[in-house]
Design an enzyme around this catalytic site. Structure first.
Site, PDB file in Angstrom:
ATOM      1  N   TRP A   1      65.839  12.409  24.272  1.00 39.33           N
ATOM      2  CA  TRP A   1      66.897  13.137  23.571  1.00 39.33           C
ATOM      3  C   TRP A   1      67.410  14.331  24.364  1.00 39.33           C
ATOM      4  CZ3 TRP A   1      69.813  10.731  20.552  1.00 39.33           C
ATOM      5  CH2 TRP A   1      69.327   9.764  19.663  1.00 39.33           C
TER       6      TRP A   1
ATOM      7  N   ASP B   1      67.002  21.605  19.767  1.00 45.94           N
ATOM      8  CA  ASP B   1      67.258  20.422  18.934  1.00 45.94           C
ATOM      9  C   ASP B   1      66.012  20.157  18.090  1.00 45.94           C
ATOM     10  OD1 ASP B   1      67.626  17.940  17.826  1.00 45.94           O
ATOM     11  OD2 ASP B   1      68.107  16.919  19.716  1.00 45.94           O
TER      12      ASP B   1
ATOM     13  N   LYS C   1      65.759  12.848   9.478  1.00 40.58           N
ATOM     14  CA  LYS C   1      64.337  12.702   9.801  1.00 40.58           C
ATOM     15  C   LYS C   1      63.468  13.544   8.875  1.00 40.58           C
ATOM     16  CE  LYS C   1      65.825  11.034  14.029  1.00 40.58           C
ATOM     17  NZ  LYS C   1      66.661  11.347  15.176  1.00 40.58           N
TER      18      LYS C   1
HETATM   19  C1  PLP Z   1      67.525  11.313  16.085  1.00 42.39           C
HETATM   20  C2  PLP Z   1      67.705  12.396  17.059  1.00 42.39           C
HETATM   21  C3  PLP Z   1      68.951  12.732  17.592  1.00 42.39           C
HETATM   22  C4  PLP Z   1      70.199  11.971  17.233  1.00 42.39           C
HETATM   23  O1  PLP Z   1      70.572  12.281  15.949  1.00 42.39           O
HETATM   24  P1  PLP Z   1      71.926  11.696  15.292  1.00 42.39           P
HETATM   25  O2  PLP Z   1      71.957  12.470  14.007  1.00 42.39           O
HETATM   26  O3  PLP Z   1      71.748  10.240  15.141  1.00 42.39           O
HETATM   27  O4  PLP Z   1      73.054  12.056  16.180  1.00 42.39           O
HETATM   28  C5  PLP Z   1      69.024  13.771  18.487  1.00 42.39           C
HETATM   29  N1  PLP Z   1      67.945  14.475  18.832  1.00 42.39           N
HETATM   30  C6  PLP Z   1      66.714  14.198  18.346  1.00 42.39           C
HETATM   31  C7  PLP Z   1      65.542  15.005  18.763  1.00 42.39           C
HETATM   32  C8  PLP Z   1      66.565  13.149  17.441  1.00 42.39           C
HETATM   33  O5  PLP Z   1      65.351  12.860  16.952  1.00 42.39           O
END
Ligand code: PLP
Length: 355
Positions: free
Chosen positions: A100, A167, A191
């Site tokens: 990511w 993030d 998540k």
């Molecule tokens: C799932 C995830 C993303 C992508 O998220 P979206 O909402 O699908 O754009 C980005 N960074 C991390 C750490 C993730 O787990």
């Protein structure tokens, strides 16, 4: 049979929250309409929206000089929004710890001068000494504390002079963190917060108002803040459900209480894997994610059978990400400890049968 859903995202939500949402689905608080049918500007919905923000502020102890934005576009939307709002004419540094953070850097490169430093080592650990000692030249430093795909975590907040952007998509509210150490935090909701469609951004207010002139209005933090995240129609139902999850978290004792359970769940699973010669996890113990536990079977030929038998036992979505293979158990806040117990029991039984 109790079903436990180990999907990395969209992930399971607390059962209590789902039941309450079901009860008020068609008739929100006697209004005769669903919360998703309310105008986002109605007093009833505004109350939902404000309570969600207040509860999140309380849960994370978010200082007043931070704006909390409820946006669309997922974490990937923020991969673009962050450089468009914060980069200016400067350059930014991206720390790479897994899939990511690499994806975030690749997207940011479209908008300006991005430098990358890869922290990943052969031995499935992270070398934090590769982070430059002096980062004062950067508009910001970006990193991902929990790499959802790889099951790799960076628990220590990097000590950098530049504004720090993180993030938190797969670890927000999973353990305490000091918001004041960061310039900006963001997370896709699907998540550890609520359903897909909502994206949270927590940003220090002095960083607002610097968006690039080409920045799409819906990605402009200042506009969003000026309009209380209602510049365009927000994802109202997802925002409402996130608010319900925040209330649930408060009832559980808040983030510190969740963190204790999360630690226990992860320890149980890693402990079992380490004690077994049928399963393994190659990530250095100090960088093992508490949220996404990746593991491999000693014989990958058994993967299909493992997944099929797990599914039959009510343990869903254990297949690892297609980029890394193997298995992955995502054990966010909503996963009860009993779910991890059931998984360990199943894994033990499977190993005894096929080992
Ligand atoms: C799932 C995830 C993303 C992508 O998220 P979206 O909402 O699908 O754009 C980005 N960074 C991390 C750490 C993730 O787990």
């Amino acid at each position: 049979m109790t079903i436990y859903n180990f999907c990395a995202g969209p992930a399971m939500l607390p059962t209590a929250v789902m039941r309450k949402a079901q009860q008020e689905f068609c008739d929100y608080q006697g209004l005769g309409v669903s919360v998703m049918e309310l105008s986002h500007r109605s007093p009833e919905y505004m109350a939902v929206a404000e309570k969600a923000e207040q509860d999140l502020r309380e849960l994370m102890a978010i200082p007043d000089n931070y704006a909390v934005l409820f946006l669309h576009g997922g974490a990937r939307g923020q991969f673009s929004a962050i450089p468009l709002n914060l980069l200016g004419q400067g350059k930014a540094l991206y720390l790479e710890s897994g899939q990511w953070s690499v994806a975030a850097a690749t997207e940011a490169e479209k908008y300006g001068d991005i430098e990358r430093v890869d922290l990943r080592c052969e031995s499935r650990t992270l070398d934090l000494s590769r982070i430059p000692a002096d980062t004062s030249e950067y508009a910001y430093v970006h990193y991902c504390p929990n790499e959802t795909v790889d099951g790799v975590a960076m628990f220590d907040v990097p000590e950098v002079a530049a504004p720090l952007v993180a993030d938190l998509s797969s670890c927000i509210l999973g353990r305490d963190l000091d918001v004041s150490q960061f310039a900006l935090l963001y997370a896709g909701a699907q998540k550890n917060i609520g359903p897909a469609g909502l994206t949270l951004v927590i940003v220090r207010r002095d960083l607002l108002g610097n968006a690039d002139s080409r920045c799409p209005a819906i990605l402009d933090y200042q506009l969003a803040a000026n309009h209380d995240s209602m510049y365009n129609t927000p994802p109202t139902f997802a925002w409402y459900l996130a608010g319900e999850v925040f209330q649930w978290l408060k009832h559980q004792g808040g983030v510190a209480a969740m963190a204790e359970v999360n630690r226990r769940k992860a320890d149980k699973l890693y402990g079992f894997i380490d004690a077994s010669d049928f399963y393994r996890n190659a990530v250095a113990p100090s960088h093992r994610s508490e949220m996404n536990v990746t593991f491999q079977l000693h014989d990958a030929q058994l993967d299909k059978r493992f997944l099929a038998e797990a599914e039959a036992a009510g343990l869903k979505a254990l297949k690892g990400h297609r980029m890394v293979g193997g298995m992955r158990a995502s054990i966010y806040n909503a996963m009860p400890e009993a779910g991890v117990d059931a998984l360990v029991q199943f894994m033990d039984h499977f190993a005894r049968t096929y080992g």
